[in-house]
Design a protein around this motif. Structure first.
Motif, PDB file in Angstrom:
ATOM      1  N   GLN A 179     -19.059  51.919  18.826  1.00  0.00           N
ATOM      2  CA  GLN A 179     -17.658  51.822  19.214  1.00  0.00           C
ATOM      3  C   GLN A 179     -17.085  50.555  18.577  1.00  0.00           C
ATOM      4  O   GLN A 179     -17.415  49.446  19.001  1.00  0.00           O
ATOM      5  CB  GLN A 179     -17.504  51.750  20.733  1.00  0.00           C
ATOM      6  N   ILE A 180     -16.273  50.716  17.557  1.00  0.00           N
ATOM      7  CA  ILE A 180     -15.713  49.570  16.847  1.00  0.00           C
ATOM      8  C   ILE A 180     -14.418  49.162  17.551  1.00  0.00           C
ATOM      9  O   ILE A 180     -13.476  49.955  17.638  1.00  0.00           O
ATOM     10  CB  ILE A 180     -15.427  49.898  15.370  1.00  0.00           C
ATOM     11  N   ARG A 226     -22.773  38.129   9.730  1.00  0.00           N
ATOM     12  CA  ARG A 226     -23.840  38.224  10.728  1.00  0.00           C
ATOM     13  C   ARG A 226     -23.293  38.821  12.020  1.00  0.00           C
ATOM     14  O   ARG A 226     -22.124  38.668  12.349  1.00  0.00           O
ATOM     15  CB  ARG A 226     -24.415  36.838  11.057  1.00  0.00           C
ATOM     16  N   LEU A 227     -24.171  39.482  12.753  1.00  0.00           N
ATOM     17  CA  LEU A 227     -23.854  39.938  14.098  1.00  0.00           C
ATOM     18  C   LEU A 227     -24.185  38.844  15.103  1.00  0.00           C
ATOM     19  O   LEU A 227     -25.198  38.139  14.961  1.00  0.00           O
ATOM     20  CB  LEU A 227     -24.655  41.192  14.445  1.00  0.00           C
ATOM     21  N   PHE A 257     -17.068  47.531   6.796  1.00  0.00           N
ATOM     22  CA  PHE A 257     -18.524  47.660   6.825  1.00  0.00           C
ATOM     23  C   PHE A 257     -18.974  48.350   8.109  1.00  0.00           C
ATOM     24  O   PHE A 257     -19.783  49.287   8.077  1.00  0.00           O
ATOM     25  CB  PHE A 257     -19.147  46.270   6.702  1.00  0.00           C
ATOM     26  N   LEU A 258     -18.462  47.898   9.249  1.00  0.00           N
ATOM     27  CA  LEU A 258     -18.840  48.513  10.517  1.00  0.00           C
ATOM     28  C   LEU A 258     -18.424  49.983  10.562  1.00  0.00           C
ATOM     29  O   LEU A 258     -19.202  50.843  10.984  1.00  0.00           O
ATOM     30  CB  LEU A 258     -18.182  47.765  11.678  1.00  0.00           C
ATOM     31  N   ALA A 259     -17.197  50.256  10.126  1.00  0.00           N
ATOM     32  CA  ALA A 259     -16.681  51.624  10.202  1.00  0.00           C
ATOM     33  C   ALA A 259     -17.493  52.598   9.366  1.00  0.00           C
ATOM     34  O   ALA A 259     -17.632  53.776   9.728  1.00  0.00           O
ATOM     35  CB  ALA A 259     -15.213  51.645   9.767  1.00  0.00           C
ATOM     36  N   ILE A 306     -18.833  46.946  19.413  1.00  0.00           N
ATOM     37  CA  ILE A 306     -18.916  45.840  18.461  1.00  0.00           C
ATOM     38  C   ILE A 306     -17.497  45.398  18.106  1.00  0.00           C
ATOM     39  O   ILE A 306     -16.684  46.197  17.648  1.00  0.00           O
ATOM     40  CB  ILE A 306     -19.670  46.241  17.183  1.00  0.00           C
ATOM     41  N   GLY A 307     -17.208  44.125  18.313  1.00  0.00           N
ATOM     42  CA  GLY A 307     -15.891  43.583  18.030  1.00  0.00           C
ATOM     43  C   GLY A 307     -15.788  43.058  16.615  1.00  0.00           C
ATOM     44  O   GLY A 307     -16.739  42.518  16.061  1.00  0.00           O
ATOM     45  N   VAL A 308     -14.597  43.198  16.026  1.00  0.00           N
ATOM     46  CA  VAL A 308     -14.387  42.745  14.654  1.00  0.00           C
ATOM     47  C   VAL A 308     -12.899  42.477  14.451  1.00  0.00           C
ATOM     48  O   VAL A 308     -12.047  43.086  15.113  1.00  0.00           O
ATOM     49  CB  VAL A 308     -14.900  43.803  13.648  1.00  0.00           C
TER      50      VAL A 308
END
Length: 258
Positions: free
Chosen positions: A153-154, A112-113, A144-146, A133-135
């Motif tokens: 901006q990851i 989840r975000l 997934f984000l990438a 977005i931080g991960v």
């Protein structure tokens, strides 16, 4: 050195020792993931995965010793034989199965975000264009984000706690994490006040896999892996796995999704 000794004693289990599995098993954990694995105020490891590891090692008649690493260092440590297994909320994915083996899944949870209540984010690839977005580095959430939110901006971090710290301080627009870890490790704490989940559950199997399993070297899958599977099945069949779930969670994470 004292802290390391105290942590190692946490999972040490007395009793009979058999030739297989090894008399000593080094289990890799990534701490800071309440309520799965964290260091308590007394300096001892605690959490769902810690207690599950104890129960499994007791069934295996093995003395298990914890090794605390950053998440992205777990697989390299396993392959270099610094640890014998990984219990760190690691999703069973096709990409990881090219490198290591896994036990049967022992829990299931979506991603989840998390964002501020007043963020009014449009959770879509176009809606999050340019957003920070931080991960945690090395996770399925990072991949997934990438690949899906490639125009965002990851921002990658060594631990999940660092992600939440920057989210709280306003240096991030959102953070992506396992839903249960986000809920218990941030949203249910005072520092999580003013934040909540935004957007849908993310369960895409090509990213988030088949569930969370114990990571093992492929060569150990027929022996140690099979014994972990048998121990997990015994805990599930006796109701001990569900009882452990209920000690930490108000929802059922250990039953396979339908």
């Amino acid at each position: 050195m004292r802290r390391r000794t105290a942590l190692a004693a946490t999972l040490a289990l007395p009793g009979a020792v058999r030739a297989l599995p090894p008399a000593r098993l080094h289990i890799g954990f990534a701490v800071g993931y309440a309520p799965f694995s964290e260091v308590g105020s007394d300096g001892e490891l605690q959490g769902f995965e810690i207690d599950l590891a104890k129960a499994l090692c007791e069934r295996l008649h093995a003395r298990c010793l914890p090794v605390i690493l950053d998440f992205d260092g777990l697989i390299p440590a396993l392959l270099s034989r610094k640890i014998d297994a990984i219990m760190a909320s690691m999703a069973v994915t096709a990409a990881r199965e090219q490198v290591i083996a896994f036990s049967a899944p022992y829990y299931y949870s979506p991603a989840r975000l998390v964002a501020a209540h007043d963020s009014r984010l449009n959770v879509s690839p176009s809606g999050l264009r340019g957003k920070r977005i931080g991960v945690e580095r090395g996770t399925v959430h990072e991949r997934f984000l990438a690949e899906v939110f490639k125009d965002s901006q990851i921002v990658r971090y060594g631990t999940q706690d660092q992600v939440f710290l920057d989210l709280k301080s306003g240096r991030l627009d959102a953070a992506l994490a396992d839903a249960v870890i986000a809920n218990f490790g941030f949203l249910n704490k005072p520092e999580g006040r003013g934040f909540g989940f935004v957007g849908p559950d993310f369960r895409e199997p090509q990213y988030f896999g088949k569930g969370i399993g114990i990571g093992l070297r492929k060569v150990d899958a027929p022996g140690l892996g099979r014994q972990f599977d048998q121990a997990l099945a015994a805990l599930r069949g006796s109701g001990a796995l569900k009882a452990l779930n209920d000690r930490y969670f108000s929802l059922d994470l250990v039953s396979p999704p339908r």
